[in-house]
Enzyme design. Structure first.
Site, PDB file in Angstrom:
ATOM      1  N   PHE A 109       0.874  -1.105  -0.093  1.00  9.26           N
ATOM      2  CA  PHE A 109      -0.034  -0.122   0.094  1.00  9.26           C
ATOM      3  C   PHE A 109       0.857   1.358  -0.078  1.00  9.26           C
ATOM      4  O   PHE A 109       1.968   1.490   0.536  1.00  9.26           O
ATOM      5  CB  PHE A 109      -0.974  -0.070   1.270  1.00  9.26           C
TER       6      PHE A 109
ATOM      7  N   ASP B 125       0.829  -5.446   7.860  1.00  8.05           N
ATOM      8  CA  ASP B 125       0.001  -4.379   7.958  1.00  8.05           C
ATOM      9  C   ASP B 125      -1.283  -5.347   7.174  1.00  8.05           C
ATOM     10  O   ASP B 125      -1.168  -5.983   5.908  1.00  8.05           O
ATOM     11  CB  ASP B 125       0.138  -3.291   6.579  1.00  8.05           C
TER      12      ASP B 125
ATOM     13  N   TYR C  84     -11.990   0.244   9.341  1.00  9.75           N
ATOM     14  CA  TYR C  84     -13.112   0.834   8.590  1.00  9.75           C
ATOM     15  C   TYR C  84     -13.679  -0.191   7.559  1.00  9.75           C
ATOM     16  O   TYR C  84     -14.594   0.392   6.849  1.00  9.75           O
ATOM     17  CB  TYR C  84     -13.031   2.287   8.375  1.00  9.75           C
ATOM     18  N   LYS C  85     -12.781  -1.060   7.429  1.00 10.61           N
ATOM     19  CA  LYS C  85     -13.131  -1.898   6.018  1.00 10.61           C
ATOM     20  C   LYS C  85     -14.226  -2.908   6.255  1.00 10.61           C
ATOM     21  O   LYS C  85     -15.179  -2.682   6.720  1.00 10.61           O
ATOM     22  CB  LYS C  85     -11.616  -2.229   5.437  1.00 10.61           C
TER      23      LYS C  85
ATOM     24  N   ARG D  15     -12.138  -3.215  -7.986  1.00  6.65           N
ATOM     25  CA  ARG D  15     -12.182  -4.242  -7.026  1.00  6.65           C
ATOM     26  C   ARG D  15     -13.321  -4.301  -6.609  1.00  6.65           C
ATOM     27  O   ARG D  15     -14.328  -3.509  -6.498  1.00  6.65           O
ATOM     28  CB  ARG D  15     -11.174  -3.700  -5.702  1.00  6.65           C
TER      29      ARG D  15
HETATM   30  C1  LIG Z   1      -3.295  -1.603   3.393  1.00  6.19           C
HETATM   31  C2  LIG Z   1      -3.307  -0.264   3.848  1.00  6.19           C
HETATM   32  N1  LIG Z   1      -2.555   0.128   4.786  1.00  6.19           N
HETATM   33  C3  LIG Z   1      -2.562   1.505   5.297  1.00  6.19           C
HETATM   34  C4  LIG Z   1      -3.797   2.388   4.901  1.00  6.19           C
HETATM   35  C5  LIG Z   1      -4.041   3.738   5.533  1.00  6.19           C
HETATM   36  O1  LIG Z   1      -4.633   3.985   6.555  1.00  6.19           O
HETATM   37  P1  LIG Z   1      -4.818   5.170   7.198  1.00  6.19           P
HETATM   38  O2  LIG Z   1      -5.469   6.487   6.578  1.00  6.19           O
HETATM   39  O3  LIG Z   1      -5.865   4.890   8.380  1.00  6.19           O
HETATM   40  O4  LIG Z   1      -3.373   5.459   7.760  1.00  6.19           O
HETATM   41  C6  LIG Z   1      -4.795   1.749   3.887  1.00  6.19           C
HETATM   42  C7  LIG Z   1      -5.658   2.504   3.856  1.00  6.19           C
HETATM   43  O5  LIG Z   1      -6.773   2.206   3.029  1.00  6.19           O
HETATM   44  C8  LIG Z   1      -4.495   0.443   3.489  1.00  6.19           C
HETATM   45  O6  LIG Z   1      -5.592   0.063   2.874  1.00  6.19           O
END
Ligand SMILES: Cc1ncc(COP(=O)(O)O)c(C=O)c1O
Length: 424
Positions: free
Chosen positions: A131, A209, A234-235, A384
């Site tokens: 990510f 992660d 939140y997912k 997706r």
């Molecule tokens: C795999 C992954 N890591 C990190 C994040 C970032 O999250 P945040 O905005 O809560 O820091 C996301 C956001 O969608 C994500 O999908």
């Protein structure tokens, strides 16, 4: 194209819903438009009805009436709610998870701590498909600490780091390996136990992660000897946009690792407000500051639902739902120019599948604007689509795919303008 070309008629989807052990859960969500096929629960989960009541009660019966006295029982909520996340979704015994801050902040904190815990090593390993926030934070950390960042590139398009690929990049110079449990774009699910063990054998620490896995993949952090992990709520967690994230620190590392931000919640005698930082033991030593209590209530409500349903049942429904998507893709969408980039084996994916198409960006906009199906779009050319097991029905998936098929087969999607919205 016949509707049952996949060997799956709409009545089959109805039968799957009728026999779904989680079918009652869908009624526990706010669904304002029964015609909508919401296939984006991998990005933002639906609102649980109980969250509305829980938050209302918090506002009126806690904050509104208790005022500042509430902090006497709110103060350790990051740990109490962290324990719920740990037991419901991570396979983590209590005292190892905090519900706090954002995934990005938690990732920065834990990666920095891990890098500094291996002062004689100069390499950090991740992958090109990780990510963006993870890659950007690693770039910054490596520049600051004078380390080398190695990004593994799976050229197959599946974005899957195999043990062999990792082995080729591991040696005694490796301080940290950090990967996503489920890849945000392709949906590929990594082998957490095997990759963690390989990194340990090389002397490295691992930060996982788990943002795209939490609440849909049955994870076992303690059993798999995971070191450190972060993720959002939140997912598939359904705790709401911007709800607090979480971080996991294995008990065996809590005494030795030091996060870079020394906030007042990590101070042993926090309310003595004295001079000099004296770090608290346990997970409080990893907490920076005040938890969002309204956020804690949202997590409690939605992760309580996950705990009730149980991860094995949730993961089983995700496997069935994504299998339906793969079959409908093969029968209906592949002939229209779509390509599946998610692994076909359900044991190697999470709750979403990703389809490539040359016109994916325009199709994704048309799905929302013309046929009431919500996916998300990710560069390059990727749509997706998710089964979020507590909220999504099999009929919703079947109808969504039938509408995509008709939208593309008729060429109607070409009538919409590609959105200039910053969010895709
Ligand atoms: C795999 C992954 N890591 C990190 C994040 C970032 O999250 P945040 O905005 O809560 O820091 C996301 C956001 O969608 C994500 O999908």
């Amino acid at each position: 194209m016949p509707n049952d070309a996949a060997g799956l008629a709409r009545t089959d989807a109805e039968a799957l819903d009728a026999h779904d052990p989680l079918r009652a859960c869908r009624d526990e969500f706010v669904i304002t438009d029964p015609d909508l096929c919401y296939l984006d629960g991998n990005s933002l989960g639906r609102l649980p009805k109980r969250t509305v009541d829980v938050v209302h009660r918090y506002l009126t019966q806690e904050w509104g009436s208790e005022l500042v006295a509430g902090w006497s029982h709110w103060i350790d909520e990051a740990q109490r709610v962290g324990d719920l996340i740990g037991s419901a979704t991570l396979g983590a015994a209590s005292g190892q998870v905090l519900a706090i801050d954002t995934t990005s902040v938690n990732f920065y904190q834990l990666c920095d701590a891990a890098i500094r815990a291996r002062p004689n090593c100069d390499t950090v390993v991740s992958d090109t498909a990780n990510f963006p926030t993870d890659r950007y934070i690693l770039e910054g950390l490596c520049a600051r600490h004078g380390k080398r960042l190695v990004l593994i590139d799976d050229e197959s398009g599946e974005e899957f780091v195999t043990p062999d690929m990792l082995a080729a990049h591991l040696d005694s110079r490796t301080a940290l390996v950090t990967l996503s449990v489920v890849q945000y774009r392709s949906g590929a699910l990594h082998d957490v136990a095997a990759l963690t063990k390989m990194a340990h054998d090389a002397g490295a620490l691992v930060v996982w992660d788990a943002s795209h896995a939490v609440g849909v993949v049955d994870m076992h952090f303690d059993r798999d000897d995971v070191d450190l992990a972060v993720g959002c709520t939140y997912k598939y967690g359904n705790a709401g946009p911007g709800s607090p994230a979480w971080l996991y620190v294995n008990q065996r590392l809590q005494g030795s690792l030091r996060v870079p931000i020394q906030g007042w919640f990590a101070q042993r005698d926090q309310f003595a407000m004295g001079q000099g930082f004296d770090r608290a033991g346990g997970m409080r030593g990893f907490q920076i500051a005040s938890p969002s209590i309204v956020g804690m209530r949202c997590i409690e409500a939605s992760f309580g639902m996950i705990a009730q349903a149980g991860l094995p049942a949730i993961a089983a429904k995700a496997a069935l739902g994504t299998d339906m998507m793969v079959r409908l893709h093969d029968a209906w969408l592949a002939p229209l120019g779509f390509e599946l980039i998610t692994p076909r084996d359900p044991a190697r994916r999470g709750g979403h599948v990703t389809l490539r198409h040359a016109d994916a960006k325009q199709i994704a906009v048309a799905m929302r604007e013309l046929v009431n199906v919500i996916p998300d779009y990710r560069e390059p050319s990727s749509i997706r689509l998710a089964m979020s097991p507590l909220a999504t029905s099999f009929v919703e998936v079947w109808d969504g795919f039938a509408r995509i098929r008709d939208l593309v087969a008729t060429g109607k999607y070409r009538t919409v303008a590609v959105s200039s919205d910053r969010v895709t």
